[in-house]
Structure formats: structure tokens, C-alpha cells
Motif scaffolding. Structure first.
Motif, short mmCIF file in Angstrom:
data_model
loop_
_atom_site.label_atom_id
_atom_site.label_comp_id
_atom_site.label_asym_id
_atom_site.label_seq_id
_atom_site.Cartn_x
_atom_site.Cartn_y
_atom_site.Cartn_z
N LYS A 148 1.09 -1.18 0.13
CA LYS A 148 -0.09 0.36 -0.12
C LYS A 148 0.74 1.15 -0.07
O LYS A 148 1.78 1.15 0.27
CB LYS A 148 -0.87 -0.21 1.23
N ARG A 149 0.74 3.02 -0.52
CA ARG A 149 1.35 3.67 -0.42
C ARG A 149 0.53 4.10 0.68
O ARG A 149 -0.54 4.39 1.21
CB ARG A 149 0.63 4.83 -1.96
N PRO A 150 1.75 5.01 1.45
CA PRO A 150 1.11 5.22 2.72
C PRO A 150 0.30 6.94 2.42
O PRO A 150 1.17 7.39 1.17
CB PRO A 150 3.40 6.07 3.21
N VAL A 151 -0.51 7.14 3.33
CA VAL A 151 -1.13 8.50 3.62
C VAL A 151 -0.11 9.44 3.80
O VAL A 151 0.53 9.36 4.38
CB VAL A 151 -1.97 8.15 4.07
N ILE A 152 0.32 10.68 2.67
CA ILE A 152 0.74 11.58 3.46
C ILE A 152 -0.45 12.81 3.72
O ILE A 152 -1.62 12.75 3.71
CB ILE A 152 1.12 12.86 2.00
N ALA A 153 -0.16 13.35 5.31
CA ALA A 153 -0.96 13.79 6.22
C ALA A 153 0.20 15.05 6.84
O ALA A 153 0.95 15.05 7.04
CB ALA A 153 -1.53 13.13 7.11
N THR A 154 -0.86 15.62 6.96
CA THR A 154 -0.02 17.22 7.48
C THR A 154 -1.10 17.71 9.18
O THR A 154 -1.61 17.36 9.24
CB THR A 154 -0.17 18.27 6.43
N LYS A 172 2.19 21.73 -2.51
CA LYS A 172 0.94 21.62 -3.67
C LYS A 172 0.95 19.78 -3.54
O LYS A 172 1.85 19.17 -3.60
CB LYS A 172 1.37 21.89 -4.86
N GLY A 173 -0.94 19.41 -4.01
CA GLY A 173 -0.63 18.31 -3.61
C GLY A 173 -2.04 18.50 -2.94
O GLY A 173 -2.17 18.73 -2.33
N GLU A 174 -2.03 17.09 -3.16
CA GLU A 174 -3.40 16.11 -1.85
C GLU A 174 -2.69 15.72 -0.60
O GLU A 174 -1.64 14.68 -1.14
CB GLU A 174 -4.02 15.40 -2.69
N ASP A 175 -3.54 15.90 0.33
CA ASP A 175 -2.82 15.54 1.96
C ASP A 175 -4.04 15.16 2.19
O ASP A 175 -5.35 16.01 2.76
CB ASP A 175 -1.51 15.92 2.20
N VAL A 176 -4.35 14.99 3.51
CA VAL A 176 -5.31 14.60 4.00
C VAL A 176 -4.40 15.45 5.67
O VAL A 176 -3.18 15.33 6.50
CB VAL A 176 -5.69 13.31 5.23
N ASP A 177 -5.40 16.39 5.91
CA ASP A 177 -5.04 17.58 7.45
C ASP A 177 -5.77 17.00 8.43
O ASP A 177 -6.99 17.33 8.58
CB ASP A 177 -5.55 19.16 6.83
N LEU A 178 -4.80 16.26 9.53
CA LEU A 178 -5.25 16.00 11.09
C LEU A 178 -5.05 16.82 11.94
O LEU A 178 -4.91 16.20 13.21
CB LEU A 178 -3.76 14.81 10.82
N THR A 179 -4.59 17.74 11.42
CA THR A 179 -4.73 19.40 12.76
C THR A 179 -5.88 19.24 13.55
O THR A 179 -5.33 19.45 14.93
CB THR A 179 -4.96 20.48 12.31
N PRO A 180 -7.02 18.79 13.30
CA PRO A 180 -8.36 19.16 14.10
C PRO A 180 -8.15 17.56 14.98
O PRO A 180 -8.80 17.81 16.42
CB PRO A 180 -9.36 18.97 13.23
#
Length: 160
Positions: free
Chosen positions: A60-66, A125-133
Motif C-alpha cells: 500500500k502507498r502511505p498516506v501523506i498527512a499534515t 502543492k498536492g493532495e494531503d489529509v489534514d489531521l490537525t483537528p
């Protein structure tokens, strides 16, 4: 007592003539030529390449999250600065506690290896998942357990 005649007794006869030895077959191993070695190396190379291809295709490709770490740290510093009862020693201890709890939360999020976690400022730039909340909520719960100020509301941290 009857006498035993030595000539009547059965004695094994010993022959003095040697028996012919069984001939051994000469076994010759096949000689290895350069083409045999190269064929073997080619087969090994094909097996290894196939195994690596299978691994690449099934991983699986890892998910890039910020995470907005700067905004969370800023909110936490503002909550400490607004409290006049905080001594410099308590400020240092609470800052270290914030950093330690934040590192524990980062370790928890990335423990399974399925997430690559970056500071929000690192992604241009690019799609990422924001995990700040989610990160802020979990960090607030951990800080509340230690009776330390929270990092601010989730909407404040995500907006900055």
C-alpha cells in the motif's frame, strides 16, 4: 559316553581362493560450462525480480498527512502567556510537557507505517489529509489529564 568323531562333525569349510571384487562404476559429474552458470544466474535474477515486482504491486502507498504544528504551538504559547500566574519554571515545564505529549501523539499516528506525517508548511502543492483537528483534540485530552492549558479550539488551530 559316546565319542565324537571329529570327521563326522560339521565344520565350515574355509576356502583359500579369493572372491572376485565387484567392479565399481566410474561416475562422472557433468562439467559446468559458462552457459550453465549464466543460465542459473539468469533464473535466480528472474526469481528475485518477480518477488520484488510482487512486493511493489501488493504494498500500500502511505498516506501523506499534515498537521498545523506552528498554529498549535502558537495557540499553546498564547494560552500560557495570558496566564499571569505562570512562573518561568512552570512555563518551561509546561512547554516541555507540550512537546513530549505532541511527540507521543505523532508516534501514535505513525506507528503502523501507513502515514507519512508532515508539518502543514512543508506541503506546497498536492493532495494531503489534514489531521490537525484530530491531533489537537487528542493533544488537548492528554494535556487536560496533566492539568495543563490546552492548545486552543480545533477551529482556531485549523484556521491559522
Amino acid at each position: 559316553m559316546p565319542e565324537v568323531n571329529e570327521s563326522n562333525a560339521e565344520t565350515p569349510s574355509v576356502s583359500t581362493t579369493p572372491e572376485p571384487k565387484a567392479r565399481r562404476r566410474k561416475i562422472s559429474l557433468p562439467t559446468l560450462r559458462g552457459r550453465h552458470v549464466l543460465t542459473g544466474l539468469l533464473a535466480i535474477n528472474m526469481l528475485v525480480t518477480g518477488a520484488l515486482w510482487f512486493r511493489v504491486m501488493t504494498d500500500k502507498r502511505p498516506v501523506i498527512a499534515t498537521i498545523g504544528l506552528t498554529s498549535l504551538a502558537r495557540n499553546y504559547a498564547q494560552s500560557l502567556a495570558s496566564d499571569p500566574n505562570v512562573s518561568p519554571e512552570a512555563l518551561q515545564i509546561r512547554t516541555q510537557l507540550f512537546m513530549a505529549e505532541g511527540q507521543k501523539e505523532i508516534d501514535r499516528l505513525t506507528a503502523d507505517g501507513g502515514i507519512v506525517l508532515l508539518a502543514r508548511e512543508c506541503v506546497l502543492k498536492g493532495e494531503d489529509v489534514d489531521l490537525t483537528p484530530q491531533f489537537a483534540t487528542s493533544l488537548n485530552a492528554q494535556l487536560a489529564a496533566t492539568k495543563s492549558p490546552t492548545v486552543g479550539t480545533v477551529s482556531d488551530a485549523a484556521a491559522q
